[in-house]
Write an enzyme that holds these catalytic residues in place. Structure first.
Site, PDB file in Angstrom:
ATOM      1  N   ASP A  31       8.159 -10.617   7.738  1.00  0.00           N
ATOM      2  CA  ASP A  31       8.256  -9.338   8.566  1.00  0.00           C
ATOM      3  C   ASP A  31       9.686  -8.781   8.862  1.00  0.00           C
ATOM      4  OD1 ASP A  31       7.787  -8.628  11.850  1.00  0.00           O
ATOM      5  OD2 ASP A  31       7.195  -9.758  12.342  1.00  0.00           O
ATOM      6  N   LYS A  53      12.698   7.507  13.130  1.00  0.00           N
ATOM      7  CA  LYS A  53      13.317   8.019  12.051  1.00  0.00           C
ATOM      8  C   LYS A  53      13.795   9.135  11.873  1.00  0.00           C
ATOM      9  CE  LYS A  53       9.135   6.710   9.943  1.00  0.00           C
ATOM     10  NZ  LYS A  53       9.672   4.723   8.545  1.00  0.00           N
ATOM     11  N   ASP A  80       5.203  -7.568   2.420  1.00  0.00           N
ATOM     12  CA  ASP A  80       4.235  -7.097   3.128  1.00  0.00           C
ATOM     13  C   ASP A  80       3.765  -7.881   3.961  1.00  0.00           C
ATOM     14  OD1 ASP A  80       2.830  -3.752   2.792  1.00  0.00           O
ATOM     15  OD2 ASP A  80       1.807  -4.693   4.402  1.00  0.00           O
ATOM     16  N   TYR A  91       7.628   7.606  17.472  1.00  0.00           N
ATOM     17  CA  TYR A  91       7.890   7.664  16.242  1.00  0.00           C
ATOM     18  C   TYR A  91       8.925   8.693  15.382  1.00  0.00           C
ATOM     19  CZ  TYR A  91       7.040   8.020  10.903  1.00  0.00           C
ATOM     20  OH  TYR A  91       6.221   9.044   9.225  1.00  0.00           O
ATOM     21  N   SER A 137       1.083  -0.984   0.124  1.00  0.00           N
ATOM     22  CA  SER A 137      -0.947   0.148  -0.200  1.00  0.00           C
ATOM     23  C   SER A 137       1.150   1.190  -0.077  1.00  0.00           C
ATOM     24  CB  SER A 137      -0.308  -0.478   1.212  1.00  0.00           C
ATOM     25  OG  SER A 137      -0.132   0.195   2.103  1.00  0.00           O
ATOM     26  N   SER A 172      11.133  10.693   8.142  1.00  0.00           N
ATOM     27  CA  SER A 172      10.224  11.110   7.969  1.00  0.00           C
ATOM     28  C   SER A 172      10.759  12.381   8.394  1.00  0.00           C
ATOM     29  CB  SER A 172       9.088  11.131   9.280  1.00  0.00           C
ATOM     30  OG  SER A 172       8.313  11.629   9.372  1.00  0.00           O
ATOM     31  N   CYS A 203       9.944   0.685   2.223  1.00  0.00           N
ATOM     32  CA  CYS A 203       8.990   1.616   2.456  1.00  0.00           C
ATOM     33  C   CYS A 203       8.404   0.808   4.360  1.00  0.00           C
ATOM     34  CB  CYS A 203       8.371   1.583   2.008  1.00  0.00           C
ATOM     35  SG  CYS A 203       9.131   2.936   0.643  1.00  0.00           S
TER      36      CYS A 203
END
Length: 253
Positions: A57, A163, A36, A159, A15, A146, A84
């Protein structure tokens, strides 16, 4: 690097930016393996692009090693690897119910940082065995950070930490792997129109999009994919992070 005909591997390819990248690389002639944890999603994307779809995984060494062996058996060792896969839960360090559970923090680090390194180490090992291209290059690895690595918002401690680790890994990995002629780059997206953002109420989407200086909209997964293409093709891009964010700088909340 010429993309046509080379093997490529994309994690989180079921996705969002991963799927867009898998589609784009396949359209350029790459032999793409999509990884994925979502079996239905990964098989759907792989069937769509004529690639190989594997459940993996990224936090598990054995799962990733098995996937790499299957991918190499089908397409040969990948010259392009794109990380990703990731998770983005939000939780305050201290909330109404007390301290953030340590396991919640640990899980984000495992997926976003350890998972990225897991794929990087295996991709690099495979690339190092390849013959160099005409320009002397063996491969390129593109990781995903990010803008939260630089200005994480309230509730993004896990998060942002994960990152930030990916950002710090970039130059170290690029220098480490330079002797094998393997490049390492990282993309730090801002607000990208993935299912997570597009599932929010429209008024929330409009407010977030308005916070982007220009263009005043969410980035598109396809724009991430085109940046992956440019990184692969431009051999002087190495050891750095590119923000893909429309000049946004995130407010505290």
């Amino acid at each position: 690097m010429k993309i046509d005909g080379v093997a490529a591997l994309v994690t989180g390819g079921g996705s969002g930016m991963g799927a867009a990248t898998a589609r784009h690389l396949a359209s350029l002639g790459a032999k793409v393996t999509v990884l994925d944890v979502n079996e239905d999603a990964v098989l759907a994307v792989a069937n769509e692009i004529g690639g190989l779809g594997l459940v993996c995984d990224v936090t598990d060494a054995a799962s990733a090693e098995k996937a790499f062996a299957q991918a190499e058996g089908a397409h040969g060792a990948a010259r392009i690897a794109v990380n990703c896969a990731g998770v983005a839960p939000a939780q305050r360090i201290v909330g109404r119910d007390g301290a953030m559970p340590l396991e919640a923090f640990r899980r984000v680090i495992e997926v976003n940082l350890i998972g990225t390194f897991n794929i990087l180490r295996l991709a690099a090992a495979g690339m190092a065995k390849l013959d160099p291209t005409d320009s002397g290059e063996r491969g390129v690895i593109v990781n995903t950070a990010s803008v939260a690595a630089y200005e994480g918002q309230i509730g993004q401690a896990a998060y942002a930490s994960s990152k930030g680790g990916v950002v710090a890994l970039t130059i170290c990995a690029a220098r480490d792997l330079a002797r094998s002629a393997i490049r390492v780059m990282t993309i730090a997206p801002g607000l990208i129109g993935t299912p997570m953002l597009l599932g929010m109420p429209q008024e929330v989407q409009d407010s977030l999009a308005a916070s982007v200086p220009f263009p005043k909209r969410f980035g598109r997964p396809e724009e991430y994919a085109r940046l992956v293409q440019h990184i692969a093709e431009n051999e002087m891009l190495n050891g750095d992070v590119i923000r893909l964010d429309g000049a946004i700088r995130m407010a505290p909340q």
